[in-house]
Design an enzyme around this catalytic site. Structure first.
Site, PDB file in Angstrom:
ATOM      1  CG  HIS A 289       4.088  -2.480  11.325  1.00  0.00           C
ATOM      2  ND1 HIS A 289       4.823  -1.336  11.541  1.00  0.00           N
ATOM      3  CD2 HIS A 289       3.277  -2.229  10.269  1.00  0.00           C
ATOM      4  CE1 HIS A 289       4.454  -0.414  10.657  1.00  0.00           C
ATOM      5  NE2 HIS A 289       3.521  -0.935   9.873  1.00  0.00           N
TER       6      HIS A 289
ATOM      7  CG  ASP B  99       4.753   2.769   7.454  1.00  0.00           C
ATOM      8  OD1 ASP B  99       3.891   3.131   6.626  1.00  0.00           O
ATOM      9  OD2 ASP B  99       4.495   2.009   8.408  1.00  0.00           O
ATOM     10  CG  HIS B 100       4.098  -0.432   4.446  1.00  0.00           C
ATOM     11  ND1 HIS B 100       4.119  -1.766   4.762  1.00  0.00           N
ATOM     12  CD2 HIS B 100       3.642   0.204   5.562  1.00  0.00           C
ATOM     13  CE1 HIS B 100       3.692  -1.936   6.007  1.00  0.00           C
ATOM     14  NE2 HIS B 100       3.393  -0.753   6.512  1.00  0.00           N
TER      15      HIS B 100
ATOM     16  CG  HIS C  52      -0.023   4.212   4.756  1.00  0.00           C
ATOM     17  ND1 HIS C  52      -0.740   3.453   5.649  1.00  0.00           N
ATOM     18  CD2 HIS C  52      -0.906   5.103   4.226  1.00  0.00           C
ATOM     19  CE1 HIS C  52      -1.990   3.862   5.673  1.00  0.00           C
ATOM     20  NE2 HIS C  52      -2.120   4.864   4.814  1.00  0.00           N
TER      21      HIS C  52
ATOM     22  CG  ASP D  83       0.444  -1.667   7.804  1.00  0.00           C
ATOM     23  OD1 ASP D  83       1.357  -2.445   8.136  1.00  0.00           O
ATOM     24  OD2 ASP D  83       0.565  -0.425   7.851  1.00  0.00           O
TER      25      ASP D  83
ATOM     26  CG  HIS E 205      -4.078  -0.219   6.567  1.00  0.00           C
ATOM     27  ND1 HIS E 205      -4.110   0.192   7.875  1.00  0.00           N
ATOM     28  CD2 HIS E 205      -2.883   0.209   6.066  1.00  0.00           C
ATOM     29  CE1 HIS E 205      -3.000   0.841   8.164  1.00  0.00           C
ATOM     30  NE2 HIS E 205      -2.230   0.867   7.086  1.00  0.00           N
TER      31      HIS E 205
ATOM     32  CG  HIS F 104      -0.350   0.019   2.537  1.00  0.00           C
ATOM     33  ND1 HIS F 104       0.380  -1.037   3.044  1.00  0.00           N
ATOM     34  CD2 HIS F 104      -0.352   0.968   3.513  1.00  0.00           C
ATOM     35  CE1 HIS F 104       0.779  -0.743   4.267  1.00  0.00           C
ATOM     36  NE2 HIS F 104       0.367   0.476   4.566  1.00  0.00           N
TER      37      HIS F 104
END
Length: 325
Positions: free
Chosen positions: A231, A116-117, A114, A193, A169, A112
């Site tokens: 995570h 942090d990905h 975001h 996520d 998400h 996805h």
């Protein structure tokens, strides 16, 4: 008083939506990600956790600890020396693993949008000119070159990786299922996520019904499927699971193992989907004990899916308020 509480909740939701919009739709989100990256590199120069690769008859799965609690992954065909990166948020850490393994990066699979990905997509795709960046066209993934739809398959050497649409998400969230049949090993689910050890992601761009449908997609996979999440949330998630199902012995056994791992800063992935069915409350909305403890009962039409979605929504609300002790 109830009207004041509702007004306060609406205000908090408006503020929350405003900041989420800034994070996902403006460069402020990217700047925040860069700050996270710098801090994590300084705090965890060797990564937040110690991880171990898994090797299956010529296929290697290598977890890479990045940022403060994220995992990126390399999936390697060891015979062809070809690699696929999943959610490479720290391009420096992923590149170091590529060089150590002596492989060629040919694809990036992004679950996805975001940061942090997806934050490493630019640097890695520029460094590896033939590298393709895969993901959902609905999600605004940076540097996307090859859009994927539900059930599309990415082939790299012996690797056969199927994209599964799992919105909730984010609108375009995908998970990736590495088929174990070509190498006679377990299938591997890279869940981003959507799903964690004993947990699931927040519903940022959907509702409980959407997330329930996505979790049911995963529930349809085999018990021996290995779960590789986005995570390291295991200890906190199992703590919450103990609040809602305090007599669940499978959860208690898993918690003891996780606590031993975390005392030595060892990673906790992978688990299996069979394990997750036994203790992950977000996969247990069909369980009568959980429904009786937390659920609102059947929906107005007696629809079981409606009551399961309401239970999932309540679990998410409780989880968001939970502080692991």
């Amino acid at each position: 008083v109830p009207s004041l509480v509702r007004h306060t909740k609406r205000q908090m939701m408006s503020i929350y939506c405003y900041w989420y919009s800034l994070y996902t739709r403006t460069w402020l989100g990217y700047l925040f990600y860069r700050q996270q990256l710098r801090r994590a590199r300084n705090r965890y120069p060797k990564g937040h956790s110690k991880t171990q690769p898994r090797l299956f008859n010529g296929v290697k799965v290598l977890p890479i600890p990045v940022l403060s609690d994220n995992y990126s992954y390399l999936i390697i065909d060891t015979q062809a020396q070809l690699a696929v990166a999943v959610d490479p948020s720290d391009p420096r850490a992923v590149q170091a693993s590529i060089e150590k393994e002596g492989v060629t990066l040919v694809a990036i699979l992004c679950t996805h949008k975001h940061w942090d990905h997806s934050g490493g997509n630019r640097d890695l795709s520029r460094r590896h000119r033939d590298c393709r960046v895969y993901g959902s066209p609905q999600d605004g993934i940076p540097y996307l070159t090859h859009p994927l739809c539900h059930q599309d398959v990415v082939s790299v050497g012996r690797l056969q990786i199927r994209a599964l649409a799992t919105p909730g998400h984010t609108q375009g969230h995908l998970v990736y299922l590495l088929d174990g049949e070509p190498y006679k090993g377990p299938s591997c689910l890279f869940s981003g996520d959507l799903l964690f050890l004993s947990g699931c992601g927040r519903t940022f761009e959907g509702n409980a019904e959407t997330m329930l449908s996505s979790l049911d997609t995963v529930l349809g996979l085999g018990d021996d499927t290995l779960l590789w999440p986005g995570h390291e949330y295991a200890e906190e998630n199992l703590g919450f699971a103990g609040v809602v199902e305090p007599e669940n012995l499978a959860r208690e056994r898993k918690m003891q193992w996780v606590q031993r791992q975390r005392l030595e800063r060892k990673g906790t992935c992978p688990s299996t989907l069979g394990e997750e069915r036994s203790y992950n409350p977000f996969l247990r909305t069909h369980c009568l004990a959980l429904q009786e403890a937390l659920g609102p009962g059947p929906g107005p039409t007696g629809d079981d899916d409606c009551s399961r979605a309401q239970l999932l929504e309540e679990l998410r609300r409780l989880k968001d308020m939970h502080k692991s002790k």
